[in-house]
Design a protein around this motif. Structure first.
Motif: not given
Ligand SMILES: Nc1ncnc2c1ncn2[C@@H]1O[C@H](COP(=O)(O)OP(=O)(O)O)[C@@H](O)[C@H]1O
Ligand SMILES: [Mg+2]
Lengths: 240, 221
Positions: B123-132, B134-135, B138
């Motif tokens: 969720q934190q990666m997504r909040a930084l703007g990651a796509t599914r 990219q998430e 990561a």
């Protein structure tokens, strides 16, 4: 258009239990809005909705005049909003790599910007350090830096300074205030520290049991609240 | 002992060492290619039946290697389902057995490595703007040390395994004789010098594998 967010009749329900129920909420572009309220009242849930991490069970979240759809909100809109969480999870990598992440996933160059931002949060010396070895205050400053690096239009802060020492609290408040002043970044700050709301926010609201009790200009909210529950919360008399 | 280190004994031992490394290396490559993606999918998704698959994996991890050897033997024996391949008593049979032994380990540890990443991380990666995508990338990067630790652990366990390779390889001189089976034979025949030498080499290899694993776990822990 001076509205960043508008929520109308938004309700969030988990397994049949409604934890958030807002008739109306507007976040103004460029303001610092603080939301206070006891734990469990739905503040973090509201921030997840504002960051498009979840879609509301009912109602709609409007961002910059556009209807959004949780995770399916267009990427370019999603990427304008970010959150600093209370319990930051950093990547197992250097401080520098953590801060650069938001730029890298946007395909933007990292040169120079990472270094200067790290310096401005007082982490210049620790750029090469392993992020997981940092103290709580350092971690939150890195969390702030990794959020600010891509210059978000909206910064959501979910109790970012809970459990931090006064020095780190002061530093983080100063960075947030500067970001808001210099770049017009809209800030929604969730905190149960009413003093922090008083220090930082233009407007302050009280969230109670999933509802918004009162939202007013910060001086009014503290000096002459309209709702007795606000008065009780502000004076620390509210029992919860 | 002087003959040991300088002498012609190496002419006999080197092929054994190389075969051991080759068999284990190929088995490891196979089970990595198969096990890491499967473990990643198991760690990432909440598909129904995942619990059952997990139980099977854990059982697989605890399976006595010699039992795997028996299954592979039956599979490859002349009248077995894969008998036509003619793999029994060849390095291929040993590779197959070792791959089967190490597969649950690599798959299970990959799954565990991914599951042990903080649930809030995605969720934190997504909040930084990651796509599914990219998430997920990561998340895999976050778990990579655990995955490598699984592969190293598998190496240590299969290079020192004796029962299965003995069964399906047959310990044929110059063909399927590896470190462990050579040690067994030498010891039985009272040739302790080469047995001890091979034992030391095996120990060093297992030690290096464990050292690498501890280093990796130290970095990821
Ligand atoms: N994903 C979820 N599933 C089920 N219940 C949840 C979930 N997230 C939050 N809740 C519940 O919703 C309520 C409000 O939680 P939260 O928004 O975290 O409140 P606050 O941030 O004000 O402390 C709590 O009772 C919490 O247990
Ligand atoms: Mg909360």
């Amino acid at each position: 258009m001076s509205t960043a967010f508008r929520l109308e009749a938004v309700r969030q329900t988990y397994a049949g239990r409604t934890v958030l129920d807002l008739d109306f909420l507007e976040v103004r572009r460029g303001e610092i809005l603080a939301l206070v309220g006891p734990s469990g009242s739905g503040k973090s849930t509201l921030l997840r909705l504002l960051n498009f991490l979840e879609r509301p069970t009912e109602g709609r979240v409007w961002y910059e005049g556009q209807a959004t759809d949780g995770e399916r909100t267009p990427l370019e809109l999603r990427r304008q909003v970010t959150t600093v969480f209370q319990h930051t999870v950093l990547q197992k990598a250097s401080v520098r790599a953590n801060v650069a992440y938001g730029l890298r996933l946007r395909g933007q160059p990292t040169d120079g910007r990472v270094r200067s931002l790290l310096a401005s949060v007082g982490m210049g010396e620790l750029a090469g350090a392993q992020a997981r070895l940092l103290s709580g205050g350092e971690k939150q400053r890195v969390a702030l830096a990794r959020a600010l690096i891509f210059r978000p239009r909206v910064l959501l802060l979910d109790e970012p300074t809970a459990n931090l020492d006064p020095y780190n609290v002061g530093l983080i408040e100063q960075i947030v205030r500067a970001e808001n002043r210099e770049h017009g970044t809209t800030v929604v700050l969730v905190t149960h520290n009413v003093f922090q709301a008083h220090r930082l926010a233009h407007r302050t609201g009280l969230v109670l049991n999933g509802g918004l009790v009162e939202l007013a200009d910060t001086p009014v909210f503290f000096a002459s609240p309209a709702d007795p529950r606000t008065a009780a919360f502000v004076s620390g008399e509210m029992v919860y | 002992m002087s003959g040991l280190l300088g002498g012609e004994i190496w002419a006999d031992l080197l092929p054994i060492i190389f075969l051991s490394l080759r068999v284990t290396g190929i088995a490891l490559a196979i089970c990595t290619v198969a096990g890491v993606p499967i473990g990643a999918i198991l760690g990432l998704t909440r598909i129904p039946g995942r619990r059952l698959v997990t139980a099977i994996l854990y059982t697989g991890m605890g399976l006595p290697p010699v039992v795997v050897g028996l299954f592979v033997y039956l599979l490859l024996s002349r009248s077995g389902p894969l008998g036509a391949l003619g793999w029994l008593f060849t390095p291929r049979a040993m590779i197959l057995a070792q791959a089967v032994i190490s597969f649950p380990l690599v798959t299970g540890l990959t799954m565990t490595a991914i599951q042990s990443v903080d649930p809030s991380f995605r969720q934190q990666m997504r909040a930084l703007g990651a796509t599914r995508l990219q998430e997920i990338w990561a998340l895999l990067r976050e778990a990579r040390l655990g995955v490598v630790a699984g592969i190293v652990a598998a190496f240590g366990s299969i290079i020192s395994e004796v029962g299965a390779v003995m069964l399906v390889g047959g310990n044929i001189a110059g063909k399927t004789r590896v470190l462990t089976t050579a040690i067994v034979l030498n010891t039985r025949q009272g040739e302790f010098q080469p047995a001890i030498l091979l034992g030391v080499i095996l120990l060093v290899l297992a030690f290096l594998a464990n050292l690498a694993m501890l280093r990796l776990q130290g970095r990821s822990g």
